[in-house]
Motif scaffolding. Structure first.
Motif, PDB file in Angstrom:
ATOM      1  N   TYR A 326      -3.729   4.222   6.125  1.00 49.60           N
ATOM      2  CA  TYR A 326      -3.817   5.372   6.451  1.00 49.60           C
ATOM      3  C   TYR A 326      -4.536   6.127   6.916  1.00 49.60           C
ATOM      4  N   GLY A 330      -2.474   9.666  10.296  1.00 47.83           N
ATOM      5  CA  GLY A 330      -1.582   8.678  10.187  1.00 47.83           C
ATOM      6  C   GLY A 330      -2.159   7.686  11.545  1.00 47.83           C
ATOM      7  N   CYS A 338      -8.519   4.494  10.470  1.00 50.12           N
ATOM      8  CA  CYS A 338      -7.199   4.099   9.056  1.00 50.12           C
ATOM      9  C   CYS A 338      -8.417   2.959   7.942  1.00 50.12           C
ATOM     10  N   ARG A 353       0.992   5.789   8.487  1.00 47.70           N
ATOM     11  CA  ARG A 353       0.845   6.996   6.905  1.00 47.70           C
ATOM     12  C   ARG A 353      -0.267   7.657   6.812  1.00 47.70           C
ATOM     13  N   CYS A 356      -1.070   7.314   0.155  1.00 43.93           N
ATOM     14  CA  CYS A 356      -0.888   6.729  -0.551  1.00 43.93           C
ATOM     15  C   CYS A 356       0.167   6.488  -1.169  1.00 43.93           C
TER      16      CYS A 356
END
Length: 528
Positions: A326, A330, A338, A353, A356
């Motif tokens: 995530y 996103g 990420c 995402r 979480c």
């Protein structure tokens, strides 16, 4: 099919003796394991009719493999068909249609006499192009119901296009038709923020769509061509239609913060996208390979994005964070990478995402996850084995100790008593002489445990002589002596007898043993 879903476990590639792998007609998504080519004895690979994405692993092109059948049709695989498949010496059938492969079928594969079983003897090779036995070319669609994506192939006409090999359909490239279908596929009647009303109109009671450029979220250029589609947070739900990628002039696509599920269409590689945001949905699988390789989308290729970047700094994370990761947006950008989710929460299996934190799970992708099912079965098997071992051990202990109906344990029998009992049963002849002499018992000196050995508790002491001259003392008792009674003979050989089934120890009496509060003595004469 068994409606098993999830990703194909990598552990399946560690079964060297596997001959056939058939996971067809299920709900598997994700990519084919890269090490699938490590199965050197594999002859049949049947993964068709699933939701697999990604490319064909290069490990399947090893010329020493034993593969005869490769069935990968009706998935969502993309990229090109590897030319190395022509090196598989034993390959008879190769079915790849119904995917998102682009380019052409390699001539080396076309030259192989593959898929003969799908064609009758009446159809000579002059009736079709050799490559049509593998997949219909781009710009064509298969009209056969029995041979998926293969001959006969029909050319797409009018405004319809087909950029994929072995397709059964041609797709519309008309913006109005594409957006109309997009509205239906994403449950447009339930869009919020007046989205549905801005797309629909009523004239004299007849429902219809408004002109494309007047719909909410749609931006057109001066020529009336759709260049932007911004529908963030509009309560879109459903799957993304393949046709959306055939908006030829689309530059910006924002579908974030909705409830879209399924996969990202491979057709998103075709429009000249500059920005794309599909974060905070329930999309699964991976970002299409060709979309990851498009330079300039979200600045892709201009700076490092993650640890999976190649030398050109191109990364799929620039499009959407991978499953299990995530970022605040996103996706990865110039300042943010990420990050891996710390725990395997349900929402961690979605692409793009922004956190979480648990969300509503509206993705009906599968009923059972194969990896989870294997783990559950493993634990169940281990638990069953442990329970069986414990039960066997328990029975052995019960056989040795004994358990009464009241739940109390009898004391363990000694080897000496078992030996006496066995020898008693082995005597064939009756004893020639029987004589019993019992000494006087003593009393316990412990006032709290004052006991007197009662001669009535022992019915007899049998002394017998066997044929070979050995002597044997046998106790025939209906009630054993009390716990503090010890039987001895004239040679100071003592037999310690406690309650029934209590061990009887036979041996010389220690010199330091005297009558005390714990022992009462019964004298037995010398064996005759």
């Amino acid at each position: 099919g068994n409606l098993i879903g999830g990703a194909i476990p990598d552990s399946l590639t560690r079964l060297p003796a596997l001959i056939e792998l058939n996971l067809s007609n299920n709900l598997f998504h994700g990519s084919i394991p890269d090490d699938i080519g490590d199965l050197l004895e594999l002859k049949g690979l049947y993964l068709h009719d699933n939701f697999l994405v990604g490319t064909v692993p290069q490990s399947l092109t090893r010329d020493f493999l034993s593969l005869k059948d490769i069935f990968l049709h009706n998935n969502l695989l993309s990229g090109t068909i590897p030319v190395g498949l022509s090196d598989l010496e034993h390959l008879d059938n190769l079915i790849l249609a119904g995917n998102k492969f682009t380019g052409t079928v390699p001539t080396e594969i076309c030259a192989r006499s593959l898929n003969k079983g799908f064609f009758t003897n009446n159809e000579g090779e002059n009736d079709y192009f050799p490559c049509d036995r593998i997949a219909c070319p781009t710009g064509y669609a298969s009209s056969s119901s029995s041979r998926p994506g293969m001959h006969p192939c029909v050319r797409c006409d009018g405004r319809n296009v087909n950029p994929y090999l072995g397709s059964k359909d041609c797709f519309s490239s008309d913006a109005t038709e594409i957006l109309d279908r997009f509205f239906v596929e994403t449950n447009g009647q339930n869009w919020n923020n007046d989205g549905s009303q801005s797309w629909m109109r009523t004239n004299g009671g007849a429902a219809g769509f408004r002109p494309v450029c007047r719909r909410k979220g749609v931006v057109c250029d001066s020529s009336g061509r759709v260049i932007e589609l911004r529908l963030s947070g509009m309560n879109l739900s459903g799957t993304l239609p393949e046709e959306l990628g055939f908006l030829r002039h689309l530059k910006i696509l924002d579908l974030s913060r909705n409830s879209l599920y399924g996969i990202i269409p491979s057709s998103f590689q075709f429009p000249p996208l500059e920005q794309i945001d599909i974060s905070s949905n329930q999309l699964v699988g991976v970002v299409p390979h060709r979309l990851c390789q498009k330079r300039g989308v979200n600045g892709n290729g201009s700076s490092p994005r993650s640890n999976d970047d190649n030398n050109d700094n191109l990364s799929c994370n620039a499009i959407a964070c991978a499953v299990g990761t995530y970022s605040p947006t996103g996706r990865a950008d110039d300042t943010t990478l990420c990050h891996t989710c710390r725990r395997l929460a349900p929402e961690s299996r979605y692409l793009g995402r922004r956190d979480c934190i648990a969300t509503d799970d509206r993705h009906p992708s599968y009923l059972f996850d194969l990896g989870t099912l294997l783990v559950i079965m493993s634990f169940a098997s281990v638990g069953t084995i442990l329970a069986m071992l414990y039960g066997c051990r328990k029975r052995n202990e019960d056989n040795e100790d004994g358990v009464t109906d009241g739940g109390t344990r009898r004391r363990r029998k000694s080897r000496a008593y078992d030996k006496l009992r066995t020898r008693r049963q082995s005597l064939l002849a009756p004893p020639p002489t029987i004589k019993t002499t019992v000494g006087r018992p003593s009393r316990s000196r412990d006032p709290k445990n004052h006991r007197t050995a009662n001669l009535a508790r022992m019915k007899s002491q049998v002394i017998s002589e066997t044929k070979n001259g050995d002597t044997f003392a046998e106790l025939l008792m209906t009630t054993m002596p009390p716990p503090d009674v010890v039987v001895k003979d004239d040679n100071d050989n003592a037999i310690e007898a406690k309650r029934q089934s209590v061990p009887i120890h036979v041996g010389p009496k220690p010199a330091n043993v005297r009558r005390n509060s714990q022992l009462d003595w019964l004298d037995v004469p010398k064996f005759m």
